[in-house]
Design an enzyme around this catalytic site. Structure first.
Site, PDB file in Angstrom:
ATOM      1  N   LYS A   1       0.910  -1.289  -0.094  1.00 15.26           N
ATOM      2  CA  LYS A   1       0.004   0.004  -0.040  1.00 15.26           C
ATOM      3  C   LYS A   1       0.705   1.259  -0.027  1.00 15.26           C
ATOM      4  O   LYS A   1       1.907   1.283   0.153  1.00 15.26           O
ATOM      5  CB  LYS A   1      -0.997  -0.141   1.246  1.00 15.26           C
ATOM      6  CG  LYS A   1      -1.960  -1.115   1.085  1.00 15.26           C
ATOM      7  CD  LYS A   1      -2.934  -1.119   2.543  1.00 15.26           C
ATOM      8  CE  LYS A   1      -4.183  -1.934   2.337  1.00 15.26           C
ATOM      9  NZ  LYS A   1      -4.732  -2.099   3.576  1.00 15.26           N
TER      10      LYS A   1
ATOM     11  N   TYR B   1     -12.283  -2.423  -3.671  1.00 16.14           N
ATOM     12  CA  TYR B   1     -12.639  -2.445  -2.487  1.00 16.14           C
ATOM     13  C   TYR B   1     -14.425  -2.544  -2.274  1.00 16.14           C
ATOM     14  O   TYR B   1     -14.870  -1.981  -1.530  1.00 16.14           O
ATOM     15  CB  TYR B   1     -12.271  -1.406  -1.641  1.00 16.14           C
ATOM     16  CG  TYR B   1     -10.870  -1.489  -1.184  1.00 16.14           C
ATOM     17  CD1 TYR B   1     -10.618  -2.604  -0.305  1.00 16.14           C
ATOM     18  CD2 TYR B   1     -10.047  -0.714  -1.342  1.00 16.14           C
ATOM     19  CE1 TYR B   1      -9.299  -2.791   0.133  1.00 16.14           C
ATOM     20  CE2 TYR B   1      -8.597  -0.998  -0.790  1.00 16.14           C
ATOM     21  CZ  TYR B   1      -8.299  -1.974   0.090  1.00 16.14           C
ATOM     22  OH  TYR B   1      -7.051  -2.088   0.421  1.00 16.14           O
TER      23      TYR B   1
ATOM     24  N   ASN C   1      -2.012   0.043   7.326  1.00 15.14           N
ATOM     25  CA  ASN C   1      -1.670  -1.324   7.699  1.00 15.14           C
ATOM     26  C   ASN C   1      -0.875  -2.024   6.427  1.00 15.14           C
ATOM     27  O   ASN C   1      -0.650  -3.408   6.367  1.00 15.14           O
ATOM     28  CB  ASN C   1      -2.910  -2.251   8.096  1.00 15.14           C
ATOM     29  CG  ASN C   1      -3.852  -2.368   7.071  1.00 15.14           C
ATOM     30  OD1 ASN C   1      -3.738  -2.064   5.941  1.00 15.14           O
ATOM     31  ND2 ASN C   1      -4.797  -3.147   7.273  1.00 15.14           N
TER      32      ASN C   1
ATOM     33  N   HIS D   1      -2.058  -5.440   1.586  1.00 13.63           N
ATOM     34  CA  HIS D   1      -3.466  -6.015   1.294  1.00 13.63           C
ATOM     35  C   HIS D   1      -3.103  -7.552   0.700  1.00 13.63           C
ATOM     36  O   HIS D   1      -2.109  -7.621  -0.038  1.00 13.63           O
ATOM     37  CB  HIS D   1      -4.114  -5.161   0.207  1.00 13.63           C
ATOM     38  CG  HIS D   1      -5.278  -5.947  -0.505  1.00 13.63           C
ATOM     39  ND1 HIS D   1      -6.331  -6.129   0.174  1.00 13.63           N
ATOM     40  CD2 HIS D   1      -5.170  -6.964  -1.461  1.00 13.63           C
ATOM     41  CE1 HIS D   1      -7.243  -6.750  -0.636  1.00 13.63           C
ATOM     42  NE2 HIS D   1      -6.681  -7.197  -1.469  1.00 13.63           N
TER      43      HIS D   1
ATOM     44  N   GLU E   1      -9.551  -9.977  -7.928  1.00 12.11           N
ATOM     45  CA  GLU E   1      -8.612  -8.737  -7.995  1.00 12.11           C
ATOM     46  C   GLU E   1      -7.431  -8.788  -8.923  1.00 12.11           C
ATOM     47  O   GLU E   1      -7.268  -8.010  -9.451  1.00 12.11           O
ATOM     48  CB  GLU E   1      -8.134  -8.676  -6.560  1.00 12.11           C
ATOM     49  CG  GLU E   1      -9.106  -8.375  -5.379  1.00 12.11           C
ATOM     50  CD  GLU E   1      -8.975  -8.738  -3.957  1.00 12.11           C
ATOM     51  OE1 GLU E   1      -7.727  -9.066  -3.518  1.00 12.11           O
ATOM     52  OE2 GLU E   1      -9.585  -8.546  -2.980  1.00 12.11           O
TER      53      GLU E   1
HETATM   54  N1  UDP Z   1     -10.060  -0.468   7.155  1.00  2.00           N
HETATM   55  C1  UDP Z   1     -10.034   0.798   7.988  1.00  2.00           C
HETATM   56  N2  UDP Z   1     -10.794   0.731   8.726  1.00  2.00           N
HETATM   57  C2  UDP Z   1     -11.614  -0.271   9.344  1.00  2.00           C
HETATM   58  C3  UDP Z   1     -11.611  -1.245   8.317  1.00  2.00           C
HETATM   59  C4  UDP Z   1     -10.826  -1.455   7.473  1.00  2.00           C
HETATM   60  O1  UDP Z   1      -9.293   1.509   7.630  1.00  2.00           O
HETATM   61  O2  UDP Z   1     -12.483  -0.145  10.305  1.00  2.00           O
HETATM   62  C5  UDP Z   1      -9.051  -0.606   6.104  1.00  2.00           C
HETATM   63  C6  UDP Z   1      -7.860  -1.151   6.335  1.00  2.00           C
HETATM   64  O3  UDP Z   1      -6.878  -0.868   5.807  1.00  2.00           O
HETATM   65  C7  UDP Z   1      -8.105  -2.686   5.800  1.00  2.00           C
HETATM   66  C8  UDP Z   1      -8.976  -2.341   4.493  1.00  2.00           C
HETATM   67  O4  UDP Z   1      -9.790  -1.102   4.961  1.00  2.00           O
HETATM   68  O5  UDP Z   1      -6.753  -3.232   5.212  1.00  2.00           O
HETATM   69  C9  UDP Z   1      -9.741  -3.290   3.812  1.00  2.00           C
HETATM   70  O6  UDP Z   1     -10.431  -3.735   4.953  1.00  2.00           O
HETATM   71  P1  UDP Z   1     -10.835  -5.525   5.311  1.00  2.00           P
HETATM   72  O7  UDP Z   1     -11.659  -5.654   6.288  1.00  2.00           O
HETATM   73  O8  UDP Z   1     -10.971  -5.947   3.868  1.00  2.00           O
HETATM   74  O9  UDP Z   1      -9.550  -5.958   5.944  1.00  2.00           O
HETATM   75  P2  UDP Z   1      -8.197  -6.730   5.165  1.00  2.00           P
HETATM   76  O10 UDP Z   1      -8.857  -7.692   4.243  1.00  2.00           O
HETATM   77  O11 UDP Z   1      -7.397  -5.663   4.462  1.00  2.00           O
HETATM   78  O12 UDP Z   1      -7.590  -7.512   6.234  1.00  2.00           O
HETATM   79 MG    MG Z   2     -10.381  -7.664   2.816  1.00  2.00          MG
END
Ligand code: UDP
Ligand code: MG
Length: 152
Positions: free
Chosen positions: A9, A49, A112, A115, A126
């Site tokens: 990211k 997303y 974080n 991805h 994706e």
């Molecule tokens: N995210 C965020 N706040 C939240 C939940 C998710 O900023 O409360 C962001 C975070 O960067 C995450 C991304 O949105 O990686 C996608 O969310 P997901 O639940 O799909 O998590 P991931 O699959 O990336 O672990």
């Molecule tokens: Mg996800």
């Protein structure tokens, strides 16, 4: 063999962590079968997303993911989707297991670092957003893999 989609990211790119993160995936034994650096536009970010459209964090997420270049990768390995998810750590780095990428390099959910696709279906979806099939080099072998090759 399975393939999965991984993105480094914008926060990690800004912090100069591309090489270190790619090296972790390489050392774990995954094969990089697709690789590019790109800056997402809003439309592509929304497509990627789409499951999060309408959630409170969605606008911030789109703004962040389009804020600078990302490194898009397709990784190949046995059970790659699940193994990559475990290797990356929990979405919230505060809850990520010690030694995972998110635990080691990040401390907030909004930044974080990486991805990784969460299912086989999403991996395929994706990959198709980011790559043409002809840009991928599936099934190449790594000389030093030994045991891994025979498990095919
Ligand atoms: N995210 C965020 N706040 C939240 C939940 C998710 O900023 O409360 C962001 C975070 O960067 C995450 C991304 O949105 O990686 C996608 O969310 P997901 O639940 O799909 O998590 P991931 O699959 O990336 O672990
Ligand atoms: Mg996800």
């Amino acid at each position: 063999m399975q393939r999965t989609f991984v993105a480094i990211k914008p926060d990690a790119v800004q912090r100069g962590l591309i090489g270190e993160i790619m090296q972790r995936f390489e050392k774990k034994g995954f094969k990089i079968i697709g690789l590019k650096i790109i800056q997402l536009d809003r439309k592509t970010a929304e497509k990627h997303y789409e499951e999060h459209i309408g959630k409170p964090f969605f606008e911030g997420l789109v703004k962040f993911i389009t804020s600078g270049p990302i490194v898009a990768m397709v990784l190949e390995g046995i059970n790659a989707v699940e193994v990559v998810r475990k290797f990356m750590g929990a979405t919230n780095p505060a809850n990520a297991d010690h030694g995972t990428i998110r635990a080691d390099f990040a401390h907030t959910m909004e930044r974080n670092i990486v991805h990784g696709s969460d299912s086989y279906e999403n991996a395929e979806r994706e990959i198709a957003i980011f790559f043409d099939e002809k840009e991928l080099i599936p099934g190449w072998t790594r000389d030093l893999e030994g045991r891994f090759i025979q498990l095919n």
